[in-house]
Structures are given as C-alpha cells and as structure tokens.
Design a protein around this motif. Sequence first.
Motif, short mmCIF file in Angstrom:
data_model
loop_
_atom_site.label_atom_id
_atom_site.label_comp_id
_atom_site.label_asym_id
_atom_site.label_seq_id
_atom_site.Cartn_x
_atom_site.Cartn_y
_atom_site.Cartn_z
N LYS A 43 -9.32 -4.16 -5.19
CA LYS A 43 -9.60 -4.02 -6.62
C LYS A 43 -10.59 -5.09 -7.08
N ASN A 44 -10.68 -6.19 -6.34
CA ASN A 44 -11.62 -7.26 -6.68
C ASN A 44 -13.01 -6.84 -6.20
N ILE A 45 -13.91 -6.61 -7.13
CA ILE A 45 -15.26 -6.16 -6.74
C ILE A 45 -16.30 -7.26 -6.81
N GLU A 46 -15.88 -8.48 -7.10
CA GLU A 46 -16.81 -9.61 -7.09
C GLU A 46 -17.14 -9.98 -5.66
N ASN A 47 -18.39 -10.37 -5.42
CA ASN A 47 -18.77 -10.79 -4.08
C ASN A 47 -18.14 -12.14 -3.78
N GLN A 48 -17.37 -12.18 -2.73
CA GLN A 48 -16.73 -13.42 -2.31
C GLN A 48 -16.41 -13.30 -0.82
N ASN A 49 -15.78 -14.32 -0.26
CA ASN A 49 -15.47 -14.31 1.17
C ASN A 49 -14.06 -13.86 1.47
N GLU A 50 -13.20 -13.77 0.45
CA GLU A 50 -11.81 -13.36 0.66
C GLU A 50 -11.46 -12.26 -0.32
N TYR A 51 -10.72 -11.26 0.17
CA TYR A 51 -10.33 -10.12 -0.66
C TYR A 51 -8.86 -9.79 -0.44
N GLU A 52 -8.15 -9.55 -1.52
CA GLU A 52 -6.82 -8.99 -1.41
C GLU A 52 -7.01 -7.49 -1.32
N THR A 53 -6.43 -6.87 -0.30
CA THR A 53 -6.72 -5.45 -0.04
C THR A 53 -5.49 -4.58 -0.24
N ILE A 54 -5.77 -3.29 -0.39
CA ILE A 54 -4.75 -2.25 -0.51
C ILE A 54 -5.18 -1.13 0.44
N MET A 55 -4.20 -0.50 1.08
CA MET A 55 -4.50 0.63 1.96
C MET A 55 -3.81 1.88 1.40
N PHE A 56 -4.62 2.87 1.03
CA PHE A 56 -4.08 4.16 0.59
C PHE A 56 -4.27 5.17 1.71
N PRO A 57 -3.20 5.88 2.08
CA PRO A 57 -3.34 6.87 3.15
C PRO A 57 -4.34 7.97 2.77
N VAL A 58 -5.17 8.34 3.74
CA VAL A 58 -6.02 9.51 3.56
C VAL A 58 -5.07 10.70 3.47
N GLN A 59 -5.21 11.52 2.45
CA GLN A 59 -4.28 12.63 2.23
C GLN A 59 -4.95 13.73 1.43
N ASN A 60 -4.28 14.87 1.39
CA ASN A 60 -4.78 15.98 0.58
C ASN A 60 -4.88 15.53 -0.87
N ASN A 61 -5.88 16.01 -1.55
CA ASN A 61 -6.12 15.78 -2.97
C ASN A 61 -6.59 14.37 -3.31
N LEU A 62 -6.85 13.53 -2.30
CA LEU A 62 -7.40 12.19 -2.52
C LEU A 62 -8.77 12.13 -1.85
N SER A 63 -9.77 11.75 -2.63
CA SER A 63 -11.14 11.80 -2.12
C SER A 63 -11.97 10.67 -2.69
N ILE A 64 -12.98 10.28 -1.94
CA ILE A 64 -14.00 9.38 -2.48
C ILE A 64 -14.92 10.25 -3.33
N CYS A 65 -15.04 9.91 -4.60
CA CYS A 65 -15.86 10.74 -5.50
C CYS A 65 -17.13 10.03 -5.95
N TYR A 66 -17.28 8.75 -5.58
CA TYR A 66 -18.46 7.99 -6.01
C TYR A 66 -18.67 6.86 -5.01
N ILE A 67 -19.92 6.65 -4.61
CA ILE A 67 -20.27 5.56 -3.69
C ILE A 67 -21.43 4.79 -4.29
N GLN A 68 -21.32 3.48 -4.24
CA GLN A 68 -22.41 2.60 -4.66
C GLN A 68 -22.65 1.61 -3.52
N THR A 69 -23.84 1.63 -2.96
CA THR A 69 -24.13 0.73 -1.86
C THR A 69 -24.94 -0.46 -2.35
#
Length: 168
Positions: free
Chosen positions: A140-166
């Motif tokens: 959830k932390n989108i600031e550029n830094q060296n450490e991130y607290e992460t979350i893992m959501f299972p890939v599943q039906n009805n869950l999709s990446i709908c937007y990408i920003q590179t």
Amino acid sequence: MKITKIRLAYRIVIDKSSTFLWDKYVFEDTFKEYQMQSQQFNLGANKKNTFRELMSENEKASQLHFLTGMAASGYVEQLKGYFHRVTDVLGNNYFPFINYQLDIINTDIADISKHKIGITFYTPLLNYFGIIEGNYLVSKNIENQNEYETIMFPVQNNLSICYIQTED
C-alpha cells in the motif's frame, strides 16, 4: 529495482441466489431504484420491461448503471473502504478499495427474480512486485523507498489488475 504501480479490481455479482445479507439488501434496493429511474427512459406507448430491451430502444438508458448504483452507495459506505470477503494469504488484511462501479447485467421491472447486477471495487494505487506462488505481492506504500510492508492477495476469479503505471 524498477517498481510498477497497479490498481486491482474485484467484482461480485448479486442476484436472487445471493446468500450474504449485505447482498440481499443491495439486491432489493437497487431493484426498487431501477424501477423508479427506468421510467424516465421508458417513454412512449411500447414500454420495455427488461434493461436490455430498454437499452436497444434508448441509448441514454446506459445512465441507469450510475443511477441505479446510487441505491448501493450507503451499503458500500458501511464497508469503510475494505471488502471483507477478500483477504490476504494470512487472513489479516482485507481488500482495500477507494471506489466502486455498479453495472446492471440485466433486470426486468416486472420480475425481481431476473434482477442481476455487478459491483466492481477498485483499490488505491499499489506498488506491484509480481506474482509469487499464485499471489499478487503488493504494498500500500507507494512512496519510493528501500523497504516496503507487503500484502499478498491470492490470484483468484473476479480479481484482476485493471490499471498499470510503470516508471520510466
């Protein structure tokens, strides 16, 4: 490390067979709202009962997605930005969302049993690190830094990446 930002979308479908109490309230109230709102698009002597028929006659009836969705806004606010049916792999974090969109799959003003809607919940921007063992690894932390607290959501039906920003 090049980091990509994404937005996830999770979609539920609500119809007469929905078992969650929240879904039942949304089902009933959106049906009533559709009945009221559709009157302004169902003009003339040849009234249309179903949403699809009405759409084929009057393209402005597409506004009914939004207008009917207003009936769900109070229920969505009750969720306080977290959809509790989708948890991370540890079962600790719920699916965060910042907005939603309701769409009418179909309905019939004369038959509530044919009423069927979809609600898509959209996350805030998340840092995306990839898919690991069938799970989206995000932060959830989108600031550029060296450490991130992460979350893992299972890939599943009805869950999709709908937007990408590179990042360039």
